[in-house]
Design a protein around this motif. Structure first.
Motif, PDB file in Angstrom:
ATOM      1  N   THR A  56      58.614   4.008  64.110  1.00  0.00           N
ATOM      2  CA  THR A  56      59.093   5.246  63.501  1.00  0.00           C
ATOM      3  C   THR A  56      57.905   6.096  63.051  1.00  0.00           C
ATOM      4  OG1 THR A  56      59.274   4.199  61.325  1.00  0.00           O
ATOM      5  CG2 THR A  56      61.255   4.204  62.694  1.00  0.00           C
ATOM      6  N   PRO A  57      58.088   7.419  63.014  1.00  0.00           N
ATOM      7  CA  PRO A  57      57.000   8.304  62.599  1.00  0.00           C
ATOM      8  C   PRO A  57      56.820   8.394  61.089  1.00  0.00           C
ATOM      9  CG  PRO A  57      58.897   9.598  63.212  1.00  0.00           C
ATOM     10  CD  PRO A  57      59.246   8.165  63.494  1.00  0.00           C
ATOM     11  N   GLY A  58      57.601   7.614  60.337  1.00  0.00           N
ATOM     12  CA  GLY A  58      57.482   7.628  58.883  1.00  0.00           C
ATOM     13  C   GLY A  58      57.492   6.227  58.319  1.00  0.00           C
ATOM     14  N   ASP A  59      57.034   6.093  57.084  1.00  0.00           N
ATOM     15  CA  ASP A  59      57.111   4.809  56.393  1.00  0.00           C
ATOM     16  C   ASP A  59      58.575   4.514  56.088  1.00  0.00           C
ATOM     17  OD1 ASP A  59      54.329   4.567  56.365  1.00  0.00           O
ATOM     18  OD2 ASP A  59      54.150   5.508  54.390  1.00  0.00           O
ATOM     19  N   ALA A  60      58.987   3.247  56.275  1.00  0.00           N
ATOM     20  CA  ALA A  60      60.381   2.856  56.063  1.00  0.00           C
ATOM     21  C   ALA A  60      60.445   1.782  54.981  1.00  0.00           C
ATOM     22  CB  ALA A  60      60.977   2.330  57.365  1.00  0.00           C
ATOM     23  N   MET A  61      61.304   2.015  53.994  1.00  0.00           N
ATOM     24  CA  MET A  61      61.501   1.045  52.922  1.00  0.00           C
ATOM     25  C   MET A  61      62.883   0.432  53.049  1.00  0.00           C
ATOM     26  SD  MET A  61      61.163   1.424  48.768  1.00  0.00           S
ATOM     27  CE  MET A  61      62.462   2.621  48.586  1.00  0.00           C
ATOM     28  N   VAL A  62      62.929  -0.890  53.147  1.00  0.00           N
ATOM     29  CA  VAL A  62      64.181  -1.635  53.201  1.00  0.00           C
ATOM     30  C   VAL A  62      64.436  -2.227  51.824  1.00  0.00           C
ATOM     31  CG1 VAL A  62      65.322  -3.688  54.139  1.00  0.00           C
ATOM     32  CG2 VAL A  62      63.987  -2.202  55.650  1.00  0.00           C
ATOM     33  N   LYS A  81      65.648 -11.213  51.243  1.00  0.00           N
ATOM     34  CA  LYS A  81      67.012 -11.482  50.808  1.00  0.00           C
ATOM     35  C   LYS A  81      67.417 -10.499  49.710  1.00  0.00           C
ATOM     36  CE  LYS A  81      65.439 -15.305  47.921  1.00  0.00           C
ATOM     37  NZ  LYS A  81      64.143 -15.720  48.327  1.00  0.00           N
ATOM     38  N   ALA A  82      68.680 -10.581  49.339  1.00  0.00           N
ATOM     39  CA  ALA A  82      69.246  -9.664  48.346  1.00  0.00           C
ATOM     40  C   ALA A  82      68.332  -9.528  47.139  1.00  0.00           C
ATOM     41  CB  ALA A  82      70.627 -10.144  47.921  1.00  0.00           C
ATOM     42  N   GLY A  83      68.101  -8.291  46.736  1.00  0.00           N
ATOM     43  CA  GLY A  83      67.251  -7.999  45.594  1.00  0.00           C
ATOM     44  C   GLY A  83      65.798  -7.743  45.950  1.00  0.00           C
ATOM     45  N   GLU A  84      65.423  -7.991  47.212  1.00  0.00           N
ATOM     46  CA  GLU A  84      64.028  -7.796  47.627  1.00  0.00           C
ATOM     47  C   GLU A  84      63.869  -6.508  48.428  1.00  0.00           C
ATOM     48  OE1 GLU A  84      62.602 -12.436  47.753  1.00  0.00           O
ATOM     49  OE2 GLU A  84      63.199 -11.528  49.647  1.00  0.00           O
ATOM     50  N   THR A  85      62.629  -6.046  48.497  1.00  0.00           N
ATOM     51  CA  THR A  85      62.278  -4.810  49.198  1.00  0.00           C
ATOM     52  C   THR A  85      61.026  -5.057  50.025  1.00  0.00           C
ATOM     53  OG1 THR A  85      63.186  -3.456  47.418  1.00  0.00           O
ATOM     54  CG2 THR A  85      61.570  -2.395  48.851  1.00  0.00           C
ATOM     55  N   ILE A  86      60.965  -4.407  51.181  1.00  0.00           N
ATOM     56  CA  ILE A  86      59.760  -4.474  52.017  1.00  0.00           C
ATOM     57  C   ILE A  86      59.527  -3.102  52.635  1.00  0.00           C
ATOM     58  CG2 ILE A  86      60.974  -5.263  54.093  1.00  0.00           C
ATOM     59  CD1 ILE A  86      58.457  -7.106  54.581  1.00  0.00           C
ATOM     60  N   ILE A  87      58.247  -2.752  52.800  1.00  0.00           N
ATOM     61  CA  ILE A  87      57.862  -1.481  53.401  1.00  0.00           C
ATOM     62  C   ILE A  87      57.347  -1.742  54.817  1.00  0.00           C
ATOM     63  CG2 ILE A  87      56.407   0.575  53.230  1.00  0.00           C
ATOM     64  CD1 ILE A  87      58.295   0.212  50.823  1.00  0.00           C
ATOM     65  N   MET A  88      57.868  -0.961  55.761  1.00  0.00           N
ATOM     66  CA  MET A  88      57.408  -1.021  57.150  1.00  0.00           C
ATOM     67  C   MET A  88      56.611   0.257  57.407  1.00  0.00           C
ATOM     68  SD  MET A  88      60.971  -2.488  58.763  1.00  0.00           S
ATOM     69  CE  MET A  88      61.929  -1.132  58.121  1.00  0.00           C
ATOM     70  N   PRO A  89      55.305   0.139  57.642  1.00  0.00           N
ATOM     71  CA  PRO A  89      54.470   1.334  57.786  1.00  0.00           C
ATOM     72  C   PRO A  89      54.785   2.122  59.056  1.00  0.00           C
ATOM     73  CG  PRO A  89      53.138  -0.677  57.964  1.00  0.00           C
ATOM     74  CD  PRO A  89      54.544  -1.098  57.736  1.00  0.00           C
ATOM     75  N   SER A  90      54.534   3.419  58.979  1.00  0.00           N
ATOM     76  CA  SER A  90      54.769   4.291  60.138  1.00  0.00           C
ATOM     77  C   SER A  90      53.909   3.866  61.325  1.00  0.00           C
ATOM     78  CB  SER A  90      54.478   5.750  59.779  1.00  0.00           C
ATOM     79  OG  SER A  90      53.118   5.920  59.457  1.00  0.00           O
ATOM     80  N   ASN A  91      54.438   4.114  62.498  1.00  0.00           N
ATOM     81  CA  ASN A  91      53.739   3.881  63.765  1.00  0.00           C
ATOM     82  C   ASN A  91      53.330   2.424  63.987  1.00  0.00           C
ATOM     83  OD1 ASN A  91      53.849   6.696  64.505  1.00  0.00           O
ATOM     84  ND2 ASN A  91      52.310   7.009  62.922  1.00  0.00           N
ATOM     85  N   VAL A  92      54.008   1.491  63.311  1.00  0.00           N
ATOM     86  CA  VAL A  92      53.776   0.057  63.500  1.00  0.00           C
ATOM     87  C   VAL A  92      55.097  -0.551  63.983  1.00  0.00           C
ATOM     88  CG1 VAL A  92      53.226  -2.123  62.354  1.00  0.00           C
ATOM     89  CG2 VAL A  92      51.976  -0.041  61.738  1.00  0.00           C
TER      90      VAL A  92
END
Length: 111
Positions: A56-62, A81-92
């Motif tokens: 994706t062309p942007g940073d994505a936060m799950v 799992k439930a309650g957690e967050t992870i960031i997927m950087p753009s262009n990766v």
């Protein structure tokens, strides 16, 4: 007056998990906001369903609302799992697979 948030009630306390249901053997999404720079969506995935690897062309936060998934980011595997967050950087390259029924709030920010 134009509102930027849609598919959700205003001025009401809500539980995001209740806004999207599970469907057998499916991935379901519900867009909450979509602008040229921000996208916010709810997703529910049945066990074993996934989102194939993409960029994706942007940073994505799950933000995980329910269940558990395996998220791959550039060949690194994370179990979230439930309650957690992870960031997927753009262009990766990244993708995911639901280990059990899984719900997430996905926010993508483009620069």
């Amino acid at each position: 007056m134009k509102t930027l948030i849609k598919n959700i009630e205003f001025s009401k306390v809500i539980n995001l998990k209740n806004l999207i249901s599970y469907q057998e053997a499916q991935v379901i999404s519900r867009t909450i906001a979509q602008t040229p720079t921000v996208s916010i969506s709810l997703f529910s995935l049945d066990k074993g369903e996934g989102i194939s690897t993409h960029v994706t062309p942007g940073d994505a936060m799950v933000q995980v609302l329910d269940g558990e998934a395996e998220i791959t980011i550039d060949n690194n595997i994370f179990n979230v799992k439930a309650g957690e967050t992870i960031i997927m950087p753009s262009n990766v390259p990244h993708g995911l697979e639901a280990r059990v029924r899984f719900q997430m709030l996905l926010t993508v920010i483009k620069g």
